[in-house]
Write an enzyme that holds these catalytic residues in place. Structure first.
Site, mmCIF file in Angstrom:
data_model
loop_
_atom_site.group_PDB
_atom_site.id
_atom_site.type_symbol
_atom_site.label_atom_id
_atom_site.label_comp_id
_atom_site.label_asym_id
_atom_site.label_seq_id
_atom_site.Cartn_x
_atom_site.Cartn_y
_atom_site.Cartn_z
ATOM 1 N N GLU A 74 -1.626 -5.421 8.668
ATOM 2 C CA GLU A 74 -0.818 -4.766 9.690
ATOM 3 C C GLU A 74 -1.469 -4.914 11.067
ATOM 4 O OE1 GLU A 74 -0.047 -0.709 8.791
ATOM 5 O OE2 GLU A 74 0.948 -1.131 6.886
ATOM 6 N N ASP B 204 0.824 -1.201 0.000
ATOM 7 C CA ASP B 204 0.000 0.000 0.000
ATOM 8 C C ASP B 204 0.862 1.257 0.000
ATOM 9 O OD1 ASP B 204 0.896 -0.087 2.610
ATOM 10 O OD2 ASP B 204 -1.090 -0.161 3.525
ATOM 11 N N SER B 205 2.174 1.078 0.125
ATOM 12 C CA SER B 205 3.105 2.195 -0.072
ATOM 13 C C SER B 205 2.989 2.743 -1.480
ATOM 14 C CB SER B 205 4.548 1.756 0.198
ATOM 15 O OG SER B 205 4.852 0.561 -0.512
ATOM 16 N N GLU C 282 8.836 -4.237 11.064
ATOM 17 C CA GLU C 282 9.339 -2.960 10.566
ATOM 18 C C GLU C 282 9.785 -2.049 11.699
ATOM 19 O OE1 GLU C 282 8.000 0.854 7.754
ATOM 20 O OE2 GLU C 282 6.736 -0.936 7.868
ATOM 21 N N ASP D 265 -0.898 -6.165 -0.075
ATOM 22 C CA ASP D 265 -1.387 -5.459 1.100
ATOM 23 C C ASP D 265 -2.897 -5.268 1.012
ATOM 24 O OD1 ASP D 265 0.457 -4.830 3.105
ATOM 25 O OD2 ASP D 265 1.341 -3.197 1.949
ATOM 26 N N LYS E 220 -1.487 -9.352 3.076
ATOM 27 C CA LYS E 220 -0.768 -8.845 4.248
ATOM 28 C C LYS E 220 -1.649 -7.904 5.051
ATOM 29 C CE LYS E 220 2.881 -5.924 4.045
ATOM 30 N NZ LYS E 220 2.538 -4.846 5.028
#
Length: 286
Positions: free
Chosen positions: A117, A46-47, A185, A85, A115
């Site tokens: 978070e 999603d970056s 991270e 993501d 993925k």
């Protein structure tokens, strides 16, 4: 052709202490670069919200936008393990919403895993539900950009006693909930080293020591990203400067009349030229 990288292969790499290479990609060209470089895992992160779509943060990107990126990457990847993501807002409401979103990324984009978070109770419930649906989950703890505001901003985690304890608990909890791989991270290597022996699943670090593998944003490592990057970024090329230089050289030649030259065009025989001339000289008839 290189054999397909599967979850079993990633587990074998961890067991054999063979470093796992992961990189982000957001479109067909970057996917092809990753594939040609024979990386093991490709993350449609999603970056991409910031890197390729120009948003201020990752939370702005939608499911449909992420699916466009993911489908393009899938078309470019043949052997690497593709992780997508799940964007902010697409899993927060309920386990059912999370499973439905995960299914879309597998069915519509060909994701090998999704993925998520976070490692709080709600996130653990989502991991359990998605894993129970038969979809591989990559968990992500430590600094979690989607909820960075709640963590005090985009800053390293695990640097205080409370933060380190929370990280340790979450890392183990996501594994127990059914995650197949874990991304950590921005956590001090010394803290990560304490937790690694408790983790049986492959662990990918980003600013978190060596772990079982590493991930970086493609545009960061190639030097395409403008401005300041995170402390954990190492630039392995200056592609951004080369791109800007190339476009500037093109613009200069267009403005000076150097480009295009005769060698950049096509030739026509005399009959074709005459026919075009005659067509303009002869009035059109109905």
């Amino acid at each position: 052709m290189r054999p397909q990288v599967t979850l079993r292969r990633l587990e074998e790499m961890k067991a054999g202490h063979e470093p796992i290479v992961m990189v982000t990609a957001y479109d067909y060209p970057t996917a092809r670069v990753a594939e040609r470089a024979e990386v093991d895992m490709v993350l449609v992160g999603d970056s991409g919200a910031q890197v390729v779509l120009g948003y201020d943060s990752t939370v702005a990107v939608s499911i449909d936008e992420m699916l466009v990126l993911a489908r393009a990457v899938r078309r470019g990847v043949r052997s690497a393990f593709v992780v997508c993501d799940l964007p902010f807002g697409s899993t927060e409401v309920s386990d059912e919403q999370a499973v439905a979103t995960a299914v879309r990324f597998v069915r519509e984009a060909g994701a090998d895993a999704v993925k998520l978070e976070g490692g709080g109770e709600a996130r653990l419930s989502r991991i359990r539900a998605i894993a129970a649906a038969g979809i591989a989950v990559v968990a992500h703890v430590g600094l979690t950009p989607q909820t960075a505001v709640a963590l005090g901003g985009m800053r390293a985690q695990g640097r205080t006693a409370d933060s380190a304890a929370r990280f340790a608990r979450e890392a183990v909890a996501v594994q127990e909930a059914g995650a197949s791989v874990l991304v950590i991270e921005a956590v001090p290597a010394e803290v990560v080293d304490v937790v690694l022996p408790a983790l049986d699943i492959p662990v990918i670090g980003i600013g978190a020591g060596r772990a079982d593998g590493q991930v970086l944003v493609m545009h960061d490592l190639l030097g395409i990203t403008e401005g300041k990057t995170a402390a954990f970024v190492k630039r392995f090329a200056a592609v951004g400067d080369e791109m800007a230089g190339g476009v500037a050289a093109y613009a200069a030649e267009v403005r000076s009349g150097v480009f295009p030259g005769a060698e950049h065009g096509y030739t026509a025989n005399e009959a074709a030229v005459a026919a075009a001339r005659d067509a303009l000289a002869t009035p059109a008839t109905d």
